[in-house]
Design a protein around this motif. Structure first.
Motif, short mmCIF file in Angstrom:
data_model
loop_
_atom_site.label_atom_id
_atom_site.label_comp_id
_atom_site.label_asym_id
_atom_site.label_seq_id
_atom_site.Cartn_x
_atom_site.Cartn_y
_atom_site.Cartn_z
N LEU A 1 36.28 41.62 62.26
CA LEU A 1 34.88 42.11 61.70
C LEU A 1 34.98 42.77 60.82
O LEU A 1 34.14 42.54 59.49
CB LEU A 1 33.82 42.66 62.88
N LEU A 2 35.56 44.09 60.70
CA LEU A 2 35.74 44.88 59.69
C LEU A 2 36.39 44.21 58.50
O LEU A 2 35.99 44.44 57.11
CB LEU A 2 36.50 46.26 60.05
N ALA A 3 37.48 43.27 58.59
CA ALA A 3 38.10 42.72 57.61
C ALA A 3 37.33 41.64 56.99
O ALA A 3 37.14 41.47 55.58
CB ALA A 3 39.31 41.94 58.12
N THR A 4 36.10 41.12 57.67
CA THR A 4 35.23 40.23 57.09
C THR A 4 34.33 40.89 56.21
O THR A 4 34.03 40.41 55.12
CB THR A 4 34.37 39.45 58.08
N TRP A 5 33.74 41.83 56.59
CA TRP A 5 32.87 42.80 55.87
C TRP A 5 33.68 43.44 54.41
O TRP A 5 33.11 43.22 53.54
CB TRP A 5 32.34 44.21 56.60
N LEU A 6 34.97 43.58 54.42
CA LEU A 6 35.68 44.04 53.43
C LEU A 6 35.94 43.10 52.51
O LEU A 6 35.83 43.38 51.25
CB LEU A 6 37.00 44.86 53.80
N VAL A 7 36.19 41.74 52.78
CA VAL A 7 36.46 40.73 51.90
C VAL A 7 35.34 40.27 51.12
O VAL A 7 35.34 39.83 50.17
CB VAL A 7 37.26 39.42 52.76
N ARG A 8 34.11 40.44 51.79
CA ARG A 8 32.93 40.04 51.00
C ARG A 8 32.76 40.87 49.81
O ARG A 8 32.11 40.25 48.89
CB ARG A 8 31.62 40.34 51.99
N LYS A 9 33.35 41.99 49.61
CA LYS A 9 33.05 42.94 48.57
C LYS A 9 34.19 42.80 47.39
O LYS A 9 34.30 43.42 46.60
CB LYS A 9 33.01 44.37 49.10
N THR A 10 35.10 41.81 47.76
CA THR A 10 35.95 41.43 46.83
C THR A 10 35.98 40.06 46.28
O THR A 10 35.07 39.15 46.71
CB THR A 10 37.51 41.85 47.64
N ARG B 1 41.35 34.49 54.44
CA ARG B 1 41.96 33.98 55.82
C ARG B 1 42.91 34.91 56.38
O ARG B 1 43.02 35.43 57.56
CB ARG B 1 42.27 32.49 55.60
N ILE B 2 43.74 34.98 55.24
CA ILE B 2 44.94 36.19 55.73
C ILE B 2 44.43 37.41 56.13
O ILE B 2 44.97 38.16 57.37
CB ILE B 2 45.95 36.07 54.55
N MET B 3 43.53 38.09 55.56
CA MET B 3 43.07 39.61 55.72
C MET B 3 42.08 39.41 56.99
O MET B 3 42.31 40.56 57.92
CB MET B 3 42.32 40.04 54.47
#
Length: 386
Positions: free
Chosen positions: A112-121, A129-131
């Motif tokens: 979930l944290l990775a999902t939030w972070l990749v949204r901002k990149t 998918r990897i992250m």
């Protein structure tokens, strides 16, 4: 780290042990055994209420949950905020005594944290998918202190690739996660290991019994899948969880080993401190309890429960083998059984080997019987699925 500390806090409050410290040297099994029978039933009654009303509220008022595999498979499948409640319920119920595992919760929070972070990149779909997969693997690495196991899990199970592009971030994120978790949890292995030696007899036994664990793991995985498929997702969660968890609490009066994710019985097996009768009783009860909890609608991991069943299942053929070729402690059979059963039940042979090595820090020589048993286990697993 915080999820693991919450788990220990709930355990200590529920069963009244090590109240002055969150991370203690007293095991959950010791705390449960020393607790009064009424306290075991009472803790499971609380667990029934938390599980029933908690998951009913998540399904009724939260956005539809998205699994980690769904999020990894499609970067458009976003994990909702309700995932936090879903994960916390798993931690609290396992702390109260649910026989399911705790490892899914940190994996979900990591993803979930990775999902939030990749949204901002501005990452590509492939890197997103990897992250997300790395977030899940890092959660596993942190909660169990298995940096290599977390990385291999990411590659073998989540991404199903060992490419350099995936391996580098998988290793880095899992190592960082494990190091951060040391701050609160320390650098300790999950299980204490006696001095066990590999012998020719153990190697022969591992070669012979691998298919048994393969078939058992495949059967157990199908049973768990069927139970989850029939679980309620509405108000029926409340009476179902109420009935199942209270019955588990009643069963824990004569069998306190039944409570929790199964770490206690695994340690008994590794210490060769379990009889054939107790192993058979706990094996039957653990199978019934985990399946019933899944059928009732509770959620949790299957990693440690699968390891528990593997350790208990190894007892009978191990004792039978020592009747013909004495000299091998039950703990040696348990190490091999845990690995072979976990490999088949979760279809992750490499991850199973690495996880057990890091869980126990057993001698490197055990790779030979472990790999032989896993080979036979996975061959049988593939045959059963064909």
């Amino acid at each position: 780290m915080l999820l693991a500390m919450l788990l220990h806090f709930v355990q200590h409050i529920a069963y009244g042990y090590s109240l002055a410290e969150i991370i203690s040297h007293e095991s959950f099994l010791n705390g449960v055994v020393d607790a009064k029978p009424w306290r075991r039933v009472g803790a499971m009654a609380v667990c029934a209420s938390v599980a029933g009303f908690g998951w009913w509220a998540v399904y009724a008022y939260g956005r539809p949950l998205v699994s980690i595999k769904q999020a990894v498979k499609s970067h458009e499948a976003t994990m909702p905020l309700a995932t936090v409640g879903h994960a916390l319920l798993q931690i609290v119920t396992v702390g109260l005594g649910s026989p399911l595992g705790r490892e899914v919760a940190p994996r979900e929070i990591g993803a979930l944290l990775a999902t939030w972070l990749v949204r901002k990149t501005n990452l590509s779909a492939a890197n997103t998918r990897i992250m997300i997969a790395c977030g899940a693997g890092a959660g596993l690495a942190a909660v169990y202190n298995v940096p290599l196991g977390g990385a291999v899990f990411t590659l073998e199970v989540m991404l199903q690739t060992f490419s350099i592009a995936a391996a580098v971030p998988a290793i880095i994120t899992s190592v960082i996660a494990a190091l951060v978790a040391w701050i609160g949890l320390g650098n300790a292995s999950q299980y204490r290991m006696p001095d066990l030696q590999v012998s020719t007899s153990l190697i022969l036994w591992s070669t012979c019994v691998g298919p048994i664990f393969g078939y058992g793991g495949q059967w157990y995985a199908r049973l768990a899948t069927a139970a989850r498929a029939r679980a309620p997702r509405n108000w029926r969660l409340v009476p179902w969880c109420g009935a199942v968890f209270i019955l588990v609490g009643v069963a824990a009066v004569p069998f306190p080993h039944l409570l929790g994710n199964g770490r206690g019985p695994i340690q008994l097996g590794l210490d060769s401190d379990i009889s054939l009768r107790l192993a058979a009783e706990l094996l039957a009860l653990k199978l019934i309890a985990t399946t019933a909890c899944l059928r009732a609608g509770a959620e949790g991991g299957m990693l440690t429960p699968g390891m528990t069943i593997g350790a208990l299942l190894a007892t009978a053929p191990g004792i039978a083998w020592t009747a013909l070729w004495p000299g091998i402690p039950i703990g040696a059979f348990a190490v091999v059984g845990v690995t072979a059963f976990l490999a088949s039940s979760m279809t992750m042979p490499l991850t199973a080997v690495v996880l057990v090595l890091e869980f126990t820090r057993v001698s490197h020589d055990f790779l030979i019987p472990m790999l032989l048993a896993v080979g036979g286990s996975m061959a049988t697993n593939k045959w059963c699925r064909s």
